[in-house]
Structures are given as C-alpha cells and as structure tokens.
Design a protein around this motif. Structure first.
Motif, PDB file in Angstrom:
ATOM      1  N   HIS A  50       0.817  -1.220   0.000  1.00 54.91           N
ATOM      2  CA  HIS A  50       0.000   0.000   0.000  1.00 54.91           C
ATOM      3  C   HIS A  50       0.848   1.267   0.000  1.00 54.91           C
ATOM      4  CE1 HIS A  50      -3.982  -1.960   0.453  1.00 54.91           C
ATOM      5  NE2 HIS A  50      -3.247  -2.923   0.987  1.00 54.91           N
ATOM      6  N   PRO A  51       1.827   1.437   0.915  1.00 51.00           N
ATOM      7  CA  PRO A  51       2.660   2.637   0.819  1.00 51.00           C
ATOM      8  C   PRO A  51       3.546   2.648  -0.424  1.00 51.00           C
ATOM      9  CG  PRO A  51       3.466   1.191   2.558  1.00 51.00           C
ATOM     10  CD  PRO A  51       2.132   0.669   2.135  1.00 51.00           C
ATOM     11  N   VAL A  52       3.956   1.477  -0.916  1.00 53.85           N
ATOM     12  CA  VAL A  52       4.746   1.439  -2.143  1.00 53.85           C
ATOM     13  C   VAL A  52       3.931   1.998  -3.311  1.00 53.85           C
ATOM     14  CG1 VAL A  52       5.767  -0.115  -3.866  1.00 53.85           C
ATOM     15  CG2 VAL A  52       6.280  -0.436  -1.443  1.00 53.85           C
ATOM     16  N   ARG A  53       2.663   1.600  -3.376  1.00 50.23           N
ATOM     17  CA  ARG A  53       1.794   2.084  -4.448  1.00 50.23           C
ATOM     18  C   ARG A  53       1.530   3.593  -4.318  1.00 50.23           C
ATOM     19  NH1 ARG A  53      -3.145   3.665  -4.872  1.00 50.23           N
ATOM     20  NH2 ARG A  53      -4.170   3.629  -6.908  1.00 50.23           N
ATOM     21  N   ALA A  54       1.185   4.042  -3.106  1.00 52.32           N
ATOM     22  CA  ALA A  54       0.882   5.460  -2.905  1.00 52.32           C
ATOM     23  C   ALA A  54       2.099   6.326  -3.207  1.00 52.32           C
ATOM     24  CB  ALA A  54       0.402   5.693  -1.477  1.00 52.32           C
ATOM     25  N   ALA A  55       3.266   5.877  -2.747  1.00 47.71           N
ATOM     26  CA  ALA A  55       4.490   6.623  -3.022  1.00 47.71           C
ATOM     27  C   ALA A  55       4.785   6.657  -4.518  1.00 47.71           C
ATOM     28  CB  ALA A  55       5.662   5.997  -2.266  1.00 47.71           C
ATOM     29  N   GLY A  56       4.519   5.550  -5.198  1.00 45.53           N
ATOM     30  CA  GLY A  56       4.770   5.490  -6.631  1.00 45.53           C
ATOM     31  C   GLY A  56       3.899   6.432  -7.433  1.00 45.53           C
ATOM     32  N   LEU A  57       2.703   6.734  -6.917  1.00 51.10           N
ATOM     33  CA  LEU A  57       1.815   7.671  -7.597  1.00 51.10           C
ATOM     34  C   LEU A  57       2.220   9.123  -7.382  1.00 51.10           C
ATOM     35  CD1 LEU A  57      -1.635   5.985  -6.824  1.00 51.10           C
ATOM     36  CD2 LEU A  57      -0.522   6.166  -9.064  1.00 51.10           C
ATOM     37  N   ALA A  58       3.065   9.369  -6.384  1.00 50.80           N
ATOM     38  CA  ALA A  58       3.437  10.744  -6.050  1.00 50.80           C
ATOM     39  C   ALA A  58       4.898  11.063  -6.314  1.00 50.80           C
ATOM     40  CB  ALA A  58       3.120  11.009  -4.577  1.00 50.80           C
ATOM     41  N   CYS A  59       5.727  10.048  -6.498  1.00 48.10           N
ATOM     42  CA  CYS A  59       7.173  10.260  -6.634  1.00 48.10           C
ATOM     43  C   CYS A  59       7.684   9.671  -7.943  1.00 48.10           C
ATOM     44  CB  CYS A  59       7.915   9.621  -5.451  1.00 48.10           C
ATOM     45  SG  CYS A  59       7.466  10.312  -3.846  1.00 48.10           S
ATOM     46  N   ASP A  60       8.916  10.020  -8.281  1.00 49.27           N
ATOM     47  CA  ASP A  60       9.523   9.541  -9.522  1.00 49.27           C
ATOM     48  C   ASP A  60      10.120   8.152  -9.392  1.00 49.27           C
ATOM     49  OD1 ASP A  60       9.399  12.082 -11.298  1.00 49.27           O
ATOM     50  OD2 ASP A  60      10.217  12.803  -9.402  1.00 49.27           O
ATOM     51  N   GLY A  61      10.373   7.717  -8.165  1.00 43.95           N
ATOM     52  CA  GLY A  61      10.926   6.392  -7.945  1.00 43.95           C
ATOM     53  C   GLY A  61      10.725   5.968  -6.514  1.00 43.95           C
ATOM     54  N   VAL A  62      10.789   4.663  -6.271  1.00 43.94           N
ATOM     55  CA  VAL A  62      10.548   4.111  -4.938  1.00 43.94           C
ATOM     56  C   VAL A  62      11.592   3.045  -4.634  1.00 43.94           C
ATOM     57  CG1 VAL A  62       8.929   2.893  -3.425  1.00 43.94           C
ATOM     58  CG2 VAL A  62       8.053   4.505  -5.142  1.00 43.94           C
ATOM     59  N   VAL A  63      12.144   3.104  -3.408  1.00 44.43           N
ATOM     60  CA  VAL A  63      13.002   2.059  -2.876  1.00 44.43           C
ATOM     61  C   VAL A  63      12.300   1.466  -1.666  1.00 44.43           C
ATOM     62  CG1 VAL A  63      15.226   1.497  -1.812  1.00 44.43           C
ATOM     63  CG2 VAL A  63      15.102   3.238  -3.620  1.00 44.43           C
ATOM     64  N   VAL A  64      12.111   0.151  -1.650  1.00 41.54           N
ATOM     65  CA  VAL A  64      11.521  -0.495  -0.485  1.00 41.54           C
ATOM     66  C   VAL A  64      12.618  -1.275   0.225  1.00 41.54           C
ATOM     67  CG1 VAL A  64      10.739  -2.483  -1.858  1.00 41.54           C
ATOM     68  CG2 VAL A  64       9.703  -2.040   0.359  1.00 41.54           C
ATOM     69  N   VAL A  65      12.696  -1.099   1.546  1.00 41.96           N
ATOM     70  CA  VAL A  65      13.742  -1.727   2.350  1.00 41.96           C
ATOM     71  C   VAL A  65      13.118  -2.876   3.136  1.00 41.96           C
ATOM     72  CG1 VAL A  65      15.566  -1.354   4.039  1.00 41.96           C
ATOM     73  CG2 VAL A  65      14.851   0.526   2.552  1.00 41.96           C
ATOM     74  N   LEU A  66      13.594  -4.092   2.887  1.00 35.97           N
ATOM     75  CA  LEU A  66      13.032  -5.309   3.469  1.00 35.97           C
ATOM     76  C   LEU A  66      14.097  -6.061   4.270  1.00 35.97           C
ATOM     77  CD1 LEU A  66      11.119  -6.549   0.299  1.00 35.97           C
ATOM     78  CD2 LEU A  66      10.054  -5.649   2.378  1.00 35.97           C
ATOM     79  N   PRO A  67      13.683  -6.968   5.156  1.00 34.33           N
ATOM     80  CA  PRO A  67      14.676  -7.807   5.834  1.00 34.33           C
ATOM     81  C   PRO A  67      15.436  -8.664   4.823  1.00 34.33           C
ATOM     82  CG  PRO A  67      12.538  -7.955   6.923  1.00 34.33           C
ATOM     83  CD  PRO A  67      12.312  -7.238   5.626  1.00 34.33           C
ATOM     84  N   GLN A  68      16.713  -8.851   5.046  1.00 31.65           N
ATOM     85  CA  GLN A  68      17.539  -9.627   4.119  1.00 31.65           C
ATOM     86  C   GLN A  68      16.936 -10.998   3.835  1.00 31.65           C
ATOM     87  OE1 GLN A  68      20.968  -9.082   2.578  1.00 31.65           O
ATOM     88  NE2 GLN A  68      19.930 -10.737   1.486  1.00 31.65           N
TER      89      GLN A  68
END
Length: 255
Positions: A50-68
């Motif tokens: 959900h935040p990845v999608r919302a950020a993608g609609l408002a920004c030029d790029g998205v980095v998601v940080v996950l556990p290794q």
C-alpha cells in the motif's frame, strides 16, 4: 516546527528542483505485532504494497527496504527497487539512501506501518519541500489528554503515579508518515550522525526548517493485530463505494 496549510502537487509534473524519490521502510521484525506485519494481508495485498503504491503515484521512484531473509517473499512492482535493511531503523534509512539516485532533490521516508496514507498526502509533503522547507511531516492535533505515567513499586506491589502536567494541545501534534526532506539535508545528517534518531529531529537539530502539514485521520499506525483490523475496516469502507483508486484514496483521507 512550523504548522502550515498543506498544498498538493501532481506526480510527473515538470519541476526545476529535480526528481522526488521515496524510501519505504519495511525491514522490522514486527516484535509488537507478533511477526513480520509488512506481509500481513490488507485488502488483498501485503501491507507493504500500500505505501509502495501510494508513493509510486506521487514520486519519480521508490526504494523499499526489506529484511535480508525476506527479500524473496514479495516481488515489488516493476520499477521499484528492493534492498536489504539493517538492524536499526537508521541503518535501513541509510540502505535506502544508498539506493536513491544522486540526482534526487526530494526524498520521502515512510513505512509499512502507515499503509493508508493517500497519494495526496505524499504529494503534499513533497510540495512543501519544493516550496522551500528542509523537511515536511504530517500531524494531527491532540484530541485526548496526554499524561506522563511514572511506575512506582511499593510494599503493596506496583502502582502508577500520574504526573500533574499534561502536554499542551496547542503546541503538540501526533506525527505520521510520510516525511519529505531536501535530499542534501537528509543525506548530510545521516552521513554525520553516529547515533541516528528520528529523521525530522536530526534535520531540525542541524538547523533545518521542518514544517508540519495537516495529517489524515485515517492514516493510522498499524502496530498491533487490532490496529490492522481497524485498517481493514477503514479500507473496506472506501472499497465498498466501488470507486477508482484515486477517488477511494481521497475518500479515505476524509474518513
């Protein structure tokens, strides 16, 4: 911090100040939740989606940080970068910063725990930085009395002493994410800090101007399974209207 009226922008619009990128923090272990909440189901999608999608609609790029060890558990959308996080939140922010292109002028930091923040809120914090602030955060006025509770241990067992003073509602806010920053300011404080605290406090302590925009009542912080149930109810409320995603997001912000 200054309290200002939020403004809105449009993703993809020409802006001389350069690209905006978002870092979505989702590397926590979910200790209080009882497991990795970033992959809990919310409306048929993992919470982090959900935040990845919302950020993608408002920004030029998205980095998601996950556990290794969980990088392979969820495949992000095309164009979204996924990187491993660290042991502490600050480590994960720095992992995200390392993946954000050097030409980014605005960097948004958000988290999987605020899945219902609308694209309009992301645009608002980005627009505030483009307008000259070093950072922008959304916040809600206090509507309840906040007291300090000091644990006391006596002969009869534990009792709690409630301090007399309360936080003044006029000067305090419940701060949400997403946060937006001038990229150079955020990178500088993380490069110089030996022990990082909350990002907006770091930028403010370095002399930056942080503005506080109006937050969204439905932008709840999901920490427990009960709060996830509440998020599901809020999301279902707008999904039942059968409207397109952007209209549903606008309705969610007004719930």
């Amino acid at each position: 911090m200054d309290v200002v009226t939020p403004t809105t922008g449009r993703a993809g619009s020409a802006d001389p100040s350069g690209p905006a990128w978002a870092i979505v923090l989702a590397a926590g272990g979910g200790t209080r939740f009882g497991g990795p909440k970033q992959f809990a189901d919310l409306g048929g999608r993992p919470l982090v989606a959900h935040p990845v999608r919302a950020a993608g609609l408002a920004c030029d790029g998205v980095v998601v940080v996950l556990p290794q060890h969980l990088l392979e558990r969820w495949t992000p959308p095309a164009g979204v970068l996924a990187v491993p996080g660290g042991a502490m939140r600050a480590d994960s922010v720095r992992a995200g910063l390392a993946a954000v292109p050097a030409d980014a002028e605005v960097i948004v930091v958000t988290d999987a725990a605020h899945p219902l923040a609308t694209p309009a809120l992301y645009r608002a914090v980005v627009a505030a930085v483009r307008a000259g602030a070093d950072g922008a955060v959304p916040g809600l006025p206090l509507t309840e009395v906040v007291k300090e509770v000091v644990p006391q241990v006596g002969a009869g067992g534990r009792t709690d002493l409630v301090a007399g003073a309360s936080l003044p509602r006029e000067t305090h806010r419940l701060v949400q994410t997403p946060h937006a920053f001038r990229a150079s300011a955020l990178r500088a404080v993380h490069a110089d800090a030996t022990e990082a605290v909350e990002d907006s406090a770091m930028v403010a302590d370095a002399g930056g101007r942080i503005v506080v925009l109006d937050g969204e009542p439905a932008n709840i912080h999901v920490t427990t399974p009960e709060e996830l149930d509440l998020a599901r109810l809020l999301l279902k409320h707008v999904q039942d209207e059968g409207e397109p995603d952007e209209h549903s997001a606008a309705r969610l912000s007004a719930v």
